[in-house]
Motif scaffolding. Structure first.
Motif, short mmCIF file in Angstrom:
data_model
loop_
_atom_site.label_atom_id
_atom_site.label_comp_id
_atom_site.label_asym_id
_atom_site.label_seq_id
_atom_site.Cartn_x
_atom_site.Cartn_y
_atom_site.Cartn_z
N GLU A 189 0.82 -1.21 0.00
CA GLU A 189 0.00 0.00 0.00
C GLU A 189 0.85 1.26 0.00
OE1 GLU A 189 -2.74 -0.36 3.21
OE2 GLU A 189 -4.14 -1.62 2.08
N GLY A 190 2.09 1.16 0.46
CA GLY A 190 2.95 2.33 0.43
C GLY A 190 4.00 2.28 -0.67
N PHE A 191 3.93 1.26 -1.52
CA PHE A 191 4.97 1.10 -2.54
C PHE A 191 4.76 2.05 -3.71
CE2 PHE A 191 6.89 -1.19 -6.19
CZ PHE A 191 8.20 -1.24 -5.72
N THR A 192 3.51 2.35 -4.05
CA THR A 192 3.20 3.26 -5.15
C THR A 192 2.35 4.41 -4.64
OG1 THR A 192 1.25 1.95 -5.76
CG2 THR A 192 3.32 1.42 -6.86
N ASP A 193 2.14 5.39 -5.50
CA ASP A 193 1.37 6.57 -5.10
C ASP A 193 -0.10 6.26 -4.86
OD1 ASP A 193 3.66 8.08 -5.29
OD2 ASP A 193 3.27 8.72 -7.35
N VAL A 194 -0.61 5.21 -5.46
CA VAL A 194 -2.01 4.83 -5.29
C VAL A 194 -2.08 3.46 -4.63
CG1 VAL A 194 -2.77 6.19 -7.26
CG2 VAL A 194 -2.11 3.82 -7.61
N PRO A 195 -3.14 3.19 -3.87
CA PRO A 195 -3.26 1.88 -3.21
C PRO A 195 -3.34 0.76 -4.25
CG PRO A 195 -4.79 3.46 -2.25
CD PRO A 195 -4.23 4.09 -3.49
N VAL A 240 -2.27 -9.22 -7.00
CA VAL A 240 -2.07 -7.81 -6.67
C VAL A 240 -1.86 -7.06 -7.96
CG1 VAL A 240 -0.66 -6.11 -5.47
CG2 VAL A 240 -1.04 -8.35 -4.43
N LEU A 241 -2.61 -5.96 -8.15
CA LEU A 241 -2.46 -5.13 -9.35
C LEU A 241 -1.83 -3.81 -8.95
CD1 LEU A 241 -4.68 -7.26 -10.16
CD2 LEU A 241 -5.65 -5.49 -11.63
N LEU A 242 -0.63 -3.56 -9.45
CA LEU A 242 0.07 -2.30 -9.20
C LEU A 242 0.12 -1.49 -10.49
CD1 LEU A 242 3.14 -3.73 -7.22
CD2 LEU A 242 1.17 -2.54 -6.24
N PRO A 243 0.19 -0.16 -10.39
CA PRO A 243 0.40 0.63 -11.62
C PRO A 243 1.64 0.14 -12.36
CG PRO A 243 -0.09 2.06 -9.76
CD PRO A 243 0.10 0.68 -9.20
N LEU A 244 1.62 0.19 -13.67
CA LEU A 244 2.72 -0.35 -14.47
C LEU A 244 4.05 0.31 -14.14
CD1 LEU A 244 3.45 -2.38 -16.65
CD2 LEU A 244 2.96 -0.63 -18.38
N SER A 245 4.02 1.53 -13.61
CA SER A 245 5.26 2.21 -13.24
C SER A 245 6.04 1.42 -12.18
CB SER A 245 4.95 3.61 -12.70
OG SER A 245 4.06 3.54 -11.59
N ALA A 246 5.36 0.55 -11.44
CA ALA A 246 6.04 -0.27 -10.43
C ALA A 246 7.05 -1.22 -11.06
CB ALA A 246 5.02 -1.05 -9.61
N ALA A 247 6.86 -1.55 -12.36
CA ALA A 247 7.78 -2.46 -13.04
C ALA A 247 9.18 -1.87 -13.17
CB ALA A 247 7.23 -2.81 -14.42
N GLU A 248 9.28 -0.54 -13.03
CA GLU A 248 10.60 0.10 -13.10
C GLU A 248 11.39 -0.11 -11.81
OE1 GLU A 248 9.75 4.15 -13.91
OE2 GLU A 248 8.69 3.74 -15.80
N ALA A 263 5.07 -12.21 -12.07
CA ALA A 263 4.71 -10.85 -12.49
C ALA A 263 4.56 -10.79 -14.00
CB ALA A 263 5.77 -9.85 -12.03
N ALA A 264 3.53 -10.07 -14.44
CA ALA A 264 3.31 -9.88 -15.88
C ALA A 264 2.78 -8.47 -16.11
CB ALA A 264 2.33 -10.92 -16.41
N ARG A 265 3.17 -7.87 -17.21
CA ARG A 265 2.78 -6.50 -17.52
C ARG A 265 1.63 -6.50 -18.51
NH1 ARG A 265 8.71 -3.51 -17.64
NH2 ARG A 265 9.79 -5.08 -16.37
N THR A 266 0.70 -5.56 -18.31
CA THR A 266 -0.44 -5.45 -19.23
C THR A 266 -0.20 -4.33 -20.22
OG1 THR A 266 -1.78 -3.80 -18.07
CG2 THR A 266 -1.89 -6.07 -17.26
N GLU A 267 -0.96 -4.35 -21.29
CA GLU A 267 -0.92 -3.27 -22.29
C GLU A 267 -2.15 -2.39 -22.16
OE1 GLU A 267 -0.39 -5.02 -26.10
OE2 GLU A 267 1.57 -5.88 -25.63
N GLY A 268 -2.92 -2.58 -21.13
CA GLY A 268 -4.13 -1.81 -20.89
C GLY A 268 -4.97 -2.53 -19.85
N THR A 269 -6.11 -1.95 -19.49
CA THR A 269 -6.96 -2.59 -18.49
C THR A 269 -7.61 -3.87 -19.01
OG1 THR A 269 -8.79 -1.14 -19.15
CG2 THR A 269 -7.42 -0.42 -17.30
N ALA A 270 -7.92 -3.92 -20.30
CA ALA A 270 -8.56 -5.11 -20.85
C ALA A 270 -7.60 -6.30 -20.93
CB ALA A 270 -9.12 -4.80 -22.25
N ASP A 271 -6.32 -6.03 -20.77
CA ASP A 271 -5.30 -7.08 -20.88
C ASP A 271 -5.01 -7.75 -19.53
OD1 ASP A 271 -3.38 -8.54 -22.36
OD2 ASP A 271 -1.78 -7.20 -21.69
N VAL A 272 -5.70 -7.33 -18.48
CA VAL A 272 -5.42 -7.85 -17.14
C VAL A 272 -5.65 -9.35 -17.03
CG1 VAL A 272 -6.17 -7.78 -14.71
CG2 VAL A 272 -5.73 -5.65 -15.95
#
Length: 426
Positions: free
Chosen positions: A248-254, A266-274, A297-306
């Motif tokens: 919950e404290g790893f990214t700017d949003v929960p 767990v779904l984190l903003p893609l910026s967490a991959a950096e 861990a896997a990265r999406t290309e959008g919300t529909a790709d989750v």
């Protein structure tokens, strides 16, 4: 009973009666003193508001109805109630009902508990100063009695306010957590999550890093606690609570989480991959049971790709766990060969892309082909390419450096051979 004993008993009873009479006299004096302040209730409430303005940050920016109606009304009620009880009025739990209601409101509005409690202590100061101003010579014992009465009342009020505030805050947090889980569930199942997110005030990231967590608990000799609950299950649940709190404290949003006692997503903003190394260290430093956490861990290309990314993260975590890899966070490239050999169709493109760094060096690709085709014999490879064996060694070394693969290991050779085959097959 002897005569002396009878006299002693009589004196004792007389002393007790005298103390009781003195105490009653002090209470009457205190009631009279409190009664003299009742006409100043509105004035004291205004003074209380002025002190709020002076010490509470942003008090003037609060909504007018909250500041001038609710808070002022609560102040008048609190001051009047104290003075009436000090004058002898009976008390009951219902006397704290308004304070509990206001505490729940403040929790819902996001007012800090410390700010809320400060208002009651400021109120106590205002009342005490009014009592001191109204006291006459000889009423010092009444002031001491009122001080004790006020401290007891303030303690009961603070307890009631704190309990109501925390209960409301717990309900709010539970509702918010359920809302985040609802959004996560919708994204993971491929439903439209934007409407749910908007209804609950949740901002959706345009793309996600999807984690699948595995907590591989091992029961310590089958031990249980309480009503047959396995200790391993307690450790797993405790670990997942810590995972949720850390993330919950790893990214700017929960994060959006859907976790149970065995793991989950767990779904984190893609910026967490950096920050993958940092993410791995965070999960590895959680505490008891954390050494058992393996995350795919896997990265999406959008919300529909989750949903696609979530399935891939599950397979990555399962492969990392079943092949005995140490705890950590793994992406497709980390388990690429095992993943592909397990029959997953979505890894072919990624595996073939392993050779992309050699696209501008056709001689290295040619040498790698020849080396594999001639059963790893460098001399036969050199003859086929009409070059010196040392040239073959140099080219293989350069290729290994560009690919980040050790061609002297079985896994590295299998990885390159599979990628070359996939490229040949288009």
């Amino acid at each position: 009973m002897s005569q002396s004993s009878e006299i002693g008993t009589a004196l004792h009873h007389h002393g007790t009666d005298h103390v009781m009479e003195a105490n009653e006299q002090v209470r009457r004096m205190a009631a009279e003193l409190a009664g003299r302040c009742e006409s100043r209730v509105n004035q004291l409430a205004r003074e209380l508001a002025e002190r709020h303005f002076a010490v509470i940050p942003n008090y003037a920016d609060l909504p007018e109805d909250m500041r001038d109606l609710e808070m002022a009304g609560t102040a008048r009620h609190a001051i009047r109630q104290f003075l009436q009880t000090a004058a002898g009025a009976p008390t009951s739990e219902d006397d704290f009902r308004l304070f509990r209601e206001r505490a729940a409101q403040r929790a819902e509005e996001g007012v800090e508990l410390t700010t809320l409690l400060r208002t009651y202590h400021i109120g106590a100061e205002v009342i005490w100063e009014a009592l001191c101003d109204a006291a006459r010579p000889g009423e010092e014992p009444a002031l001491l009695w009122l001080a004790r009465h006020q401290l007891r009342g303030l303690n009961r009020t603070v307890i009631a306010v704190t309990e109501a505030y925390q209960a409301e805050q717990s309900a709010i947090l539970a509702e918010k957590r359920e809302a985040y889980q609802e959004v996560a569930r919708a994204l993971l199942t491929g439903e439209t999550a934007h409407a749910i997110a908007a209804r609950n005030g949740i901002a959706l990231a345009p793309a996600f890093l999807v984690l699948n967590l595995h907590v591989a608990g091992t029961p310590p000799h089958g031990e249980t606690l309480g009503a047959g609950v396995p200790i391993s299950q307690i450790i797993e649940r405790r670990t997942l609570r810590q995972v949720r709190a850390r993330l919950e404290g790893f990214t700017d949003v929960p994060p959006l989480t859907l976790l149970d006692a065995r793991g989950g997503h767990v779904l984190l903003p893609l910026s967490a991959a950096e920050r993958m190394p940092e993410l791995g260290r965070l999960l590895a430093s959680i505490g008891p049971g954390a050494e058992q956490i393996i995350a795919g861990a896997a990265r999406t290309e959008g919300t529909a790709d989750v949903p696609r990314a979530a399935d891939q993260a599950v397979r990555i975590a399962r492969i990392a766990q079943s092949t005995g890899r140490p705890p950590g966070v793994y992406e497709l490239d980390d388990v690429l060969l095992d993943y592909h050999l397990s029959g997953q169709a979505d890894s072919g493109r990624a595996l073939a892309a392993l050779l992309d760094p050699l696209d501008e060096h056709p001689e290295l690709v040619e040498t790698l082909h020849a080396f594999l085709d001639h059963d790893l014999d460098r001399r036969r490879t050199a003859q086929a390419l009409a070059v010196h064996p040392n040239t073959v060694d140099n080219r293989l070394s350069r290729a290994a450096g560009l690919l980040g693969v050790d061609l002297q290991t079985t896994r590295g050779l299998m990885l390159c051979a599979t990628a070359l085959t996939l490229r040949r097959l288009g």
